[in-house]
Enzyme design. Structure first.
Site, mmCIF file in Angstrom:
data_model
loop_
_atom_site.group_PDB
_atom_site.id
_atom_site.type_symbol
_atom_site.label_atom_id
_atom_site.label_comp_id
_atom_site.label_asym_id
_atom_site.label_seq_id
_atom_site.Cartn_x
_atom_site.Cartn_y
_atom_site.Cartn_z
ATOM 1 N N HIS A 71 56.470 54.913 93.074
ATOM 2 C CA HIS A 71 55.323 55.787 92.833
ATOM 3 C C HIS A 71 55.464 57.134 93.556
ATOM 4 C CE1 HIS A 71 54.146 53.759 96.600
ATOM 5 N NE2 HIS A 71 53.438 54.850 96.843
ATOM 6 N N ASN A 72 54.967 58.166 92.899
ATOM 7 C CA ASN A 72 54.935 59.536 93.417
ATOM 8 C C ASN A 72 56.315 60.155 93.617
ATOM 9 O OD1 ASN A 72 52.287 58.200 94.713
ATOM 10 N ND2 ASN A 72 51.925 60.311 94.125
#
Length: 160
Positions: A71-72
């Protein structure tokens, strides 16, 4: 003009937990995933959605089979990632980066444009552009070879 191969998962929740009274508490993700033009994502790869901001796969990025993108993560244009590599959450991968097979990139690491990382290396921290890296932890090629040469002599030195 993107190619998403069989079994690829785009937008699953990232792996984010907080300890609450000694128990893991799952943190939800709503950031989504942005995939730009001409991207290829290999079979059985996984791209997690961002927590609040999107995970981003830049233009013409090529991701081999069995790759995990946490994620991210932000992967810039023209990067190539070989099979069984894993990129932990919030890592930043520059333009034209090359990651060999089974490279592990730890969370919040930064790889500048044009960095090359040899297979089975472990990346922690910041890798600067114009360098080739390998090893665990990933070190500049010249330094890594110097250490390997010294390690080969350790048994002889220990006997002395």
């Amino acid at each position: 003009r993107c190619r998403i191969h069989s079994g690829a998962v785009i937008g699953s929740d990232g792996f984010a937990y907080e300890q609450l009274k000694g128990e893991p508490y799952r943190i939800s993700h709503w950031g989504g995933v942005i995939i730009e033009d001409d991207v290829e994502i290999g079979a059985n790869s996984c791209v997690d959605q961002g927590m609040l901001e999107p995970t981003r796969i830049g233009k013409a990025v090529k991701i081999d089979n069995l790759v995990h993108v946490g994620h991210n993560v932000d992967i810039q244009a023209g990067t190539i990632i070989a099979a069984q590599s894993g990129i932990s959450g919030s890592a930043k991968i520059g333009k034209g980066v090359l990651l060999g097979g089974q490279v592990g990139v730890s969370d919040h690491s930064i790889l500048d444009d044009g960095v090359q990382v040899a297979a089975k290396s472990g990346v922690h921290g910041h890798l600067v552009s114009g360098e080739k890296y390998f090893g665990i932890p990933a070190l500049p090629k010249k330094k890594a070879f110097e250490i390997l040469r010294a390690v080969r002599h350790l048994p002889k030195w220990m006997r002395r």
